[in-house]
Design a protein around this motif. Structure first.
Motif, mmCIF file in Angstrom:
data_model
loop_
_atom_site.group_PDB
_atom_site.id
_atom_site.type_symbol
_atom_site.label_atom_id
_atom_site.label_comp_id
_atom_site.label_asym_id
_atom_site.label_seq_id
_atom_site.Cartn_x
_atom_site.Cartn_y
_atom_site.Cartn_z
ATOM 1 N N ALA A 1 13.884 -36.278 30.160
ATOM 2 C CA ALA A 1 13.987 -35.599 28.870
ATOM 3 C C ALA A 1 14.441 -36.543 27.764
ATOM 4 N N ARG B 1 18.234 -32.419 25.103
ATOM 5 C CA ARG B 1 17.390 -31.976 23.989
ATOM 6 C C ARG B 1 18.214 -31.695 22.746
ATOM 7 N N MET C 1 11.754 -35.261 25.695
ATOM 8 C CA MET C 1 12.456 -34.278 24.871
ATOM 9 C C MET C 1 12.244 -32.835 25.336
ATOM 10 N N ASP C 2 11.105 -32.517 25.875
ATOM 11 C CA ASP C 2 10.837 -31.181 26.408
ATOM 12 C C ASP C 2 10.592 -31.319 27.906
#
Length: 261
Positions: A167, A86, A171-172
């Motif tokens: 991820a 991230r 991304m989250d």
């Protein structure tokens, strides 16, 4: 190098002494609750899933022993890996003169070993002292169990590594972690032995990779399965998951962009 990385993972988790003590208490308390629940269930249905009461009790305490060891609900290195993806710090990992997957596997094995010794052994010993358990008396069975446990650690890492790599696209990782937690609890056999699941559902859950985590080591320990077959099942899933992780990693790292380059 990877031995040193594993040792570092062990030392890192060894520093959290209060959390470890709290985990020991929690696993012991939940173990006692589950044991009496299992005893009531096995009173109504003796030899449920092919286990007698002593085997059912053994299964409970082994599950509590391996809960943190195998990060059944997550909380292993995948959390750190997702955060590094991230923030972009994963780029630094890719520059290291080490294989990314092997680095995180070594780290997670160090974590698993500490959780086994620091958090898992005490609840298991409490169960052995205060409840009737079906434990082997020969060293060969214990040795086979330890090999099965090592394979279970690799399978566990393989599952969580694949989730962590998501991820790169999501991304989250919160949603993926929640799914992994629910699926892990159900399909690993933490709630009930997979031998208890009926019909087609039982046939399916016993061939999924989560069965290699608790069910297979438990059956090896209690002599309920052939050792060679158990090892083949676990090793097959370990290789398949690591190979899948390698493929996803190859695709994912093409997405890494550092300073616009």
């Amino acid at each position: 190098m990877y031995t040193a990385v594993a040792a570092g993972g062990f030392r890192r988790y060894a520093t959290y002494r209060a959390a470890t003590a709290a985990g020991v208490f929690t696993n012991t308390a939940f173990g006692i609750i589950l044991v009496y629940t299992y005893l009531a269930l096995w009173d109504e249905k003796p030899h449920l899933g092919g286990y007698d009461q002593a085997q059912a009790v053994t299964y409970v305490w082994l599950g509590q022993c391996l809960y943190a060891t195998l990060a059944i609900q997550g909380g292993g290195v995948e959390k750190d890996l997702m955060e590094r993806i991230r923030t972009g710090a994963i780029a630094i990992d890719l520059y290291r003169p080490a294989d990314l997957q092997m680095w995180w596997l070594a780290t997670d094995l160090g974590r698993s070993l500490f959780q086994l010794l620091g958090r898992g052994v005490v609840p298991f010993l409490v169960g052995a002292v205060f409840f009737p358990m079906a434990l082997p008396t020969d060293a060969g069975t214990w040795a086979a169990f330890l090999v099965s446990l090592l394979l279970a650690m690799v399978v566990s890492f393989g599952i969580r590594y694949l989730v962590a790599l998501s991820a790169f696209w999501l991304m989250d990782g919160m949603g993926a972690n929640q799914v992994m937690m629910i699926v892990g609890i159900f399909f690993s056999g933490m709630t009930l032995p997979l031998n208890v699941f009926p019909g087609a559902l039982g046939e399916v859950v016993r061939v999924l990779p989560w069965a290699a985590q608790i069910q297979m080591p438990a059956d090896v320990l209690m002599g309920e399965t052939g050792v060679a077959g158990a090892f083949a099942f676990q090793a097959g899933w370990a290789v398949a998951l690591l190979a899948a992780g390698r493929l996803v990693q190859s695709a994912a790292t093409r997405r890494v962009v550092v300073q616009g380059g």
